[in-house]
Motif scaffolding. Structure first.
Motif, PDB file in Angstrom:
ATOM      1  N   UNK A  68       0.825  -1.210   0.000  1.00  0.00           N
ATOM      2  CA  UNK A  68       0.000   0.000   0.000  1.00  0.00           C
ATOM      3  C   UNK A  68       0.860   1.262   0.000  1.00  0.00           C
ATOM      4  N   UNK A  69       0.343   2.300  -0.611  1.00  0.00           N
ATOM      5  CA  UNK A  69       0.928   3.634  -0.506  1.00  0.00           C
ATOM      6  C   UNK A  69       0.346   4.303   0.734  1.00  0.00           C
ATOM      7  N   UNK A  70       1.208   4.730   1.662  1.00  0.00           N
ATOM      8  CA  UNK A  70       0.755   5.387   2.885  1.00  0.00           C
ATOM      9  C   UNK A  70       0.828   6.896   2.684  1.00  0.00           C
ATOM     10  N   UNK A  71      -0.289   7.558   2.898  1.00  0.00           N
ATOM     11  CA  UNK A  71      -0.356   9.018   2.774  1.00  0.00           C
ATOM     12  C   UNK A  71      -0.715   9.592   4.141  1.00  0.00           C
ATOM     13  N   UNK A  72       0.205  10.336   4.739  1.00  0.00           N
ATOM     14  CA  UNK A  72      -0.025  10.906   6.059  1.00  0.00           C
ATOM     15  C   UNK A  72      -0.766  12.228   5.875  1.00  0.00           C
ATOM     16  N   UNK A  73      -2.040  12.216   6.184  1.00  0.00           N
ATOM     17  CA  UNK A  73      -2.898  13.385   6.015  1.00  0.00           C
ATOM     18  C   UNK A  73      -4.160  13.169   6.838  1.00  0.00           C
ATOM     19  N   UNK A  74      -4.863  14.239   7.110  1.00  0.00           N
ATOM     20  CA  UNK A  74      -6.131  14.160   7.853  1.00  0.00           C
ATOM     21  C   UNK A  74      -7.290  14.225   6.869  1.00  0.00           C
ATOM     22  N   UNK A  75      -8.203  13.284   6.989  1.00  0.00           N
ATOM     23  CA  UNK A  75      -9.392  13.274   6.138  1.00  0.00           C
ATOM     24  C   UNK A  75     -10.383  14.280   6.711  1.00  0.00           C
ATOM     25  N   UNK A  76     -10.807  15.229   5.893  1.00  0.00           N
ATOM     26  CA  UNK A  76     -11.708  16.282   6.370  1.00  0.00           C
ATOM     27  C   UNK A  76     -13.140  16.099   5.883  1.00  0.00           C
ATOM     28  N   UNK A  77     -13.328  15.331   4.806  1.00  0.00           N
ATOM     29  CA  UNK A  77     -14.679  15.119   4.283  1.00  0.00           C
ATOM     30  C   UNK A  77     -14.653  13.918   3.346  1.00  0.00           C
ATOM     31  N   UNK A  78     -15.780  13.236   3.251  1.00  0.00           N
ATOM     32  CA  UNK A  78     -15.925  12.112   2.323  1.00  0.00           C
ATOM     33  C   UNK A  78     -17.206  12.295   1.536  1.00  0.00           C
ATOM     34  N   UNK A  79     -17.092  12.353   0.212  1.00  0.00           N
ATOM     35  CA  UNK A  79     -18.240  12.461  -0.688  1.00  0.00           C
ATOM     36  C   UNK A  79     -18.386  11.118  -1.396  1.00  0.00           C
ATOM     37  N   UNK A  80     -19.247  10.272  -0.832  1.00  0.00           N
ATOM     38  CA  UNK A  80     -19.356   8.923  -1.393  1.00  0.00           C
ATOM     39  C   UNK A  80     -20.060   8.914  -2.744  1.00  0.00           C
ATOM     40  N   UNK A  81     -20.847   9.940  -3.023  1.00  0.00           N
ATOM     41  CA  UNK A  81     -21.516  10.000  -4.320  1.00  0.00           C
ATOM     42  C   UNK A  81     -20.530  10.325  -5.441  1.00  0.00           C
ATOM     43  N   UNK A  82     -19.559  11.190  -5.158  1.00  0.00           N
ATOM     44  CA  UNK A  82     -18.569  11.574  -6.160  1.00  0.00           C
ATOM     45  C   UNK A  82     -17.321  10.700  -6.110  1.00  0.00           C
ATOM     46  N   UNK A  83     -17.158   9.934  -5.042  1.00  0.00           N
ATOM     47  CA  UNK A  83     -15.956   9.122  -4.911  1.00  0.00           C
ATOM     48  C   UNK A  83     -14.727   9.973  -4.643  1.00  0.00           C
ATOM     49  N   UNK A  84     -14.864  10.905  -3.694  1.00  0.00           N
ATOM     50  CA  UNK A  84     -13.769  11.832  -3.386  1.00  0.00           C
ATOM     51  C   UNK A  84     -13.631  11.955  -1.869  1.00  0.00           C
ATOM     52  N   UNK A  85     -12.383  11.847  -1.395  1.00  0.00           N
ATOM     53  CA  UNK A  85     -12.073  12.156  -0.001  1.00  0.00           C
ATOM     54  C   UNK A  85     -11.277  13.446   0.022  1.00  0.00           C
ATOM     55  N   UNK A  86     -11.756  14.424   0.772  1.00  0.00           N
ATOM     56  CA  UNK A  86     -11.021  15.675   0.939  1.00  0.00           C
ATOM     57  C   UNK A  86     -10.033  15.502   2.091  1.00  0.00           C
ATOM     58  N   UNK A  87      -8.778  15.904   1.846  1.00  0.00           N
ATOM     59  CA  UNK A  87      -7.721  15.782   2.838  1.00  0.00           C
ATOM     60  C   UNK A  87      -7.188  17.167   3.168  1.00  0.00           C
ATOM     61  N   UNK A  88      -6.489  17.277   4.284  1.00  0.00           N
ATOM     62  CA  UNK A  88      -5.949  18.596   4.626  1.00  0.00           C
ATOM     63  C   UNK A  88      -4.772  18.994   3.749  1.00  0.00           C
ATOM     64  N   UNK A  89      -4.298  18.073   2.886  1.00  0.00           N
ATOM     65  CA  UNK A  89      -3.234  18.418   1.944  1.00  0.00           C
ATOM     66  C   UNK A  89      -3.666  18.254   0.485  1.00  0.00           C
ATOM     67  N   UNK A  90      -4.973  18.199   0.265  1.00  0.00           N
ATOM     68  CA  UNK A  90      -5.470  18.037  -1.106  1.00  0.00           C
ATOM     69  C   UNK A  90      -6.712  17.169  -1.144  1.00  0.00           C
ATOM     70  N   UNK A  91      -6.844  16.397  -2.206  1.00  0.00           N
ATOM     71  CA  UNK A  91      -7.997  15.499  -2.335  1.00  0.00           C
ATOM     72  C   UNK A  91      -7.546  14.169  -2.905  1.00  0.00           C
TER      73      UNK A  91
END
Length: 374
Positions: A68-91
């Protein structure tokens, strides 16, 4: 296909390790976590008394994961309809995701609780609890609000620390319901209370906390003065889910190909039973969702027009364990026991979990540390 595992607690790390072994080579697996290591949460209370254990109950994700690729970031939002997780360093865009972000301490909007009480969710909390406890004046009173397993364990740990350091302390455990460990079977509750009281924890049930000041906890039944205040009185969902724990069915689907695994959601299993928030449930849910995700990935590579049916989760708890200072209470089937056998089982389970995530040396060190304290 990109598969995102959001969070690396019990559910997330178990799921990611299982997916590493079973996913097709073409699948892209990303693990997002707000820190580079995994914390064995059910042993956190031990660090209050034995700070050296912090090293044994943290596992570097780069050591635990191979593919797995490990990405150290905080998840701020999850849009399950769009398939997008917003992170504090991007998306992060994904095809399949598992929200494994765990739960946060709930303060229930009670005035003064979050301001004056210390929770027990992370290593700095344990360090702060220890430092404040050791620095109290003789005869100091510690109030622990909430007698679920976390509250039970930290209360037991504090009385053990007081005994080891020859400190004059009172540890008072409050619970608004009529029993400690209220989510568990009655015979387990009774044994837990007996173990607590045998280790000098003062237990008061039927105490509903309403507010706190810097020196008092105010309940419906009266005011309690304190010198140190801890809060383990409930959980809420992660910030990425707006603080909510969404109700999910036995397929653990939040929506589409987004799943919720572990304490981040409230799960109803295939028998219609509510699944308790626990490490045991999180690990078992991860196994179930892993099977579904592997089928989704294999289907993505094939030509079958019919997608796989998600596996339905059924929770069958083998038993329950809680440590209380140097003691423990265990339930296996209908049988509840205390003493050395219960403590040995608790230590074995902790070491077994560490071994299951590849931390063999940590597991051995944990056993040595526990045996040394026996």
């Amino acid at each position: 296909m990109r598969i995102a595992v959001l969070g690396a607690g019990y559910a997330g790390l178990t799921l990611a390790r299982r997916l590493e072994k079973k996913l097709p080579e073409s699948a892209d697996l990303v693990v997002v976590n707000d820190r580079p290591d995994h914390l064995v949460q059910h042993e956190l209370h031990r660090v209050v008394r034995r700070p050296a254990l912090a090293d044994e109950i943290t596992v570097a994700l780069d050591d635990a994961l191979d593919r797995a690729t490990v990405r150290v970031a905080r998840v701020t939002d999850v849009d399950h309809e769009q398939g997008v997780a917003e992170l504090d360093d991007g998306r992060l865009e994904y095809d399949v995701a598992a929200v494994c972000l765990g739960a946060e301490t709930a303060f229930h909007g009670l005035p003064g609780i979050e301001e004056y009480a210390t929770p027990l969710k992370r290593l700095p909390d344990a360090a702060r609890i220890r430092e404040e406890f050791l620095n109290l004046d003789a005869g100091g009173r510690v109030v622990v609000g909430g007698a679920g397993l976390s509250g039970v364990q930290v209360a037991g740990e504090l009385t053990a620390l007081a005994r080891e350091e020859s400190l004059d302390r009172e540890v008072l455990l409050l619970e608004r319901l009529d029993s400690v460990a209220p989510s568990f079977p009655a015979n387990f509750q009774e044994a837990v209370r007996e173990e607590l009281e045998s280790r000098n924890v003062v237990v008061e049930t039927g105490r509903t906390v309403e507010r706190a000041t810097d020196t008092t906890v105010e309940c419906e039944q009266g005011r309690i003065d304190y010198d140190q205040f801890l809060w383990t009185g409930g959980i809420r969902g992660p910030d990425a889910l707006s603080g909510e724990r969404p109700v999910v069915p036995d397929t653990l689907q939040l929506g589409g190909n987004t799943f919720v695994v572990g304490d981040a959601g409230r799960v109803t299993d295939a028998d219609g039973a509510a699944v308790p928030a626990s490490a045991a449930a999180a690990v078992r849910e991860a196994h179930s969702v892993a099977a579904t995700i592997v089928e989704l990935a294999e289907h993505d590579e094939g030509s079958d027009v019919f997608g796989p049916r998600p596996e339905r989760f059924r929770f069958d708890a083998p038993g329950w364990l809680v440590s209380i200072g140097d003691g423990a209470v265990a339930q296996v089937g209908p049988t509840v026991f205390r003493g050395r056998a219960a403590k040995a089982l608790k230590t074995t389970v902790g070491a077994g979990y560490l071994s299951s995530v590849g931390a063999i040396e940590n597991a051995a060190d944990l056993v040595r540390e526990e045996l040394a304290g026996d």
